[in-house]
Write a protein that holds these residues in place. Structure first.
Motif, PDB file in Angstrom:
ATOM      1  N   ARG A  70       0.811  -1.223   0.000  1.00  0.00           N
ATOM      2  CA  ARG A  70       0.000   0.000   0.000  1.00  0.00           C
ATOM      3  C   ARG A  70       0.843   1.272   0.000  1.00  0.00           C
ATOM      4  O   ARG A  70       0.343   2.348  -0.327  1.00  0.00           O
ATOM      5  N   GLU A  71       2.120   1.168   0.379  1.00  0.00           N
ATOM      6  CA  GLU A  71       2.970   2.377   0.423  1.00  0.00           C
ATOM      7  C   GLU A  71       3.715   2.643  -0.882  1.00  0.00           C
ATOM      8  O   GLU A  71       4.312   3.706  -1.048  1.00  0.00           O
ATOM      9  N   HIS A  73       4.786   3.877  -4.388  1.00  0.00           N
ATOM     10  CA  HIS A  73       4.377   4.997  -5.249  1.00  0.00           C
ATOM     11  C   HIS A  73       4.436   4.513  -6.700  1.00  0.00           C
ATOM     12  O   HIS A  73       5.452   4.644  -7.384  1.00  0.00           O
ATOM     13  N   ALA A 166       8.264   5.799   4.652  1.00  0.00           N
ATOM     14  CA  ALA A 166       7.733   4.466   4.375  1.00  0.00           C
ATOM     15  C   ALA A 166       7.437   4.297   2.889  1.00  0.00           C
ATOM     16  O   ALA A 166       7.642   3.213   2.326  1.00  0.00           O
ATOM     17  N   VAL A 167       6.977   5.368   2.233  1.00  0.00           N
ATOM     18  CA  VAL A 167       6.703   5.320   0.789  1.00  0.00           C
ATOM     19  C   VAL A 167       8.006   5.158   0.018  1.00  0.00           C
ATOM     20  O   VAL A 167       8.099   4.358  -0.926  1.00  0.00           O
TER      21      VAL A 167
END
Length: 251
Positions: A70-71, A73, A166-167
């Motif tokens: 989910r993190e 990009h 985290a991304v």
């Protein structure tokens, strides 16, 4: 005494090197290849080590993907991979045409200087657009094709932008699945991926997964700003290691 063709003492030391490098990988999302290859090639031929490390890199990334999905990009990742596909053949051409050591020294200086500026507070005000992102991918592909170390431009890209740490970590991990797969395919094309490559990867798989798990747990207990500082310090150390190896090759 040997296990699957590897002397026991080599297996013990190499497994320890894999475990240590995997802790770094699980924590930061990068650094495994350079640390493990630098250590293991002190007593094993590089051509026998690199394909196994690519296999382990892919396994490490796949092991972490469920927790970071989910993190990631995805928009930036798409254009980085497009650029990498463009830059990798150019890097391979440079490898065949230009002395590697001076190029590695230049890369080491650039990465060290940029990471130091970021430690001093330099940040981009916004995430770069598609063209600049593709250009970063081209630079990464050049380095990946020429030296097998395409990570620094992408690491600098993600950790100099306003996005969350985290991304950046998640996107770097996902990016390496693509670059490591390209590297492994290139090695296979040149006949470097053998049965022994897979056997070594299997023997090193347990220390890899243990180290990645230890590093990933450490990441969950550190602040975002502290994590950025650790990433940049690690990047400087890895760049210096690459530079020293290049200087020794020149000497």
């Amino acid at each position: 005494m040997e296990i699957l063709g590897i002397p026991l003492w080599q297996l013990a030391i190499s497994s320890l090197a894999v475990f240590g490098a995997a802790i770094v990988r699980g924590f930061s999302g990068f650094g495994f290849s350079l640390l493990s290859i630098t250590a293991i090639t002190l007593f094993m031929p590089q051509a026998e080590v690199v394909p196994s490390i690519f296999l382990l890199e892919i396994a490490a990334s796949l092991h972490l993907i469920p927790s970071i999905w989910r993190e990631i990009h995805w928009h930036s990742l798409l254009f980085l991979m497009i650029g990498c596909l463009i830059g990798t053949p150019l890097g391979v051409y440079a490898l065949a045409s230009v002395p590697a050591a001076p190029m590695t020294l230049a890369m080491s200086f650039f990465v060290t200087a940029t990471a130091f500026l970021m430690l001093r507070g330099f940040r981009l005000q916004k995430t770069p657009g598609s063209l600049a992102t593709t250009g970063t991918g081209v630079g990464s592909g050049l380095l990946n094709g020429a030296f097998g170390i395409g990570g620094p431009p992408v690491i600098i890209f993600f950790f100099s932008t306003p996005g969350a740490a985290a991304v950046g970590r998640a996107s770097v991990i996902a990016y390496f699945i693509g670059t490591d797969s390209l590297g492994l395919a290139w090695d296979a094309y040149h006949g470097l991926v053998t049965k022994q490559s897979f056997l070594q990867a299997v023997l090193w798989l347990v220390p890899l997964l243990l180290g990645v798990s230890v590093g990933a747990r450490s990441f969950r207990h550190i602040s975002e700003e502290a994590f950025r500082r650790w990433v940049l310090r690690l990047l400087i150390v890895l760049a210096i290691v690459s530079g020293v190896k290049a200087a020794m090759a020149l000497g």
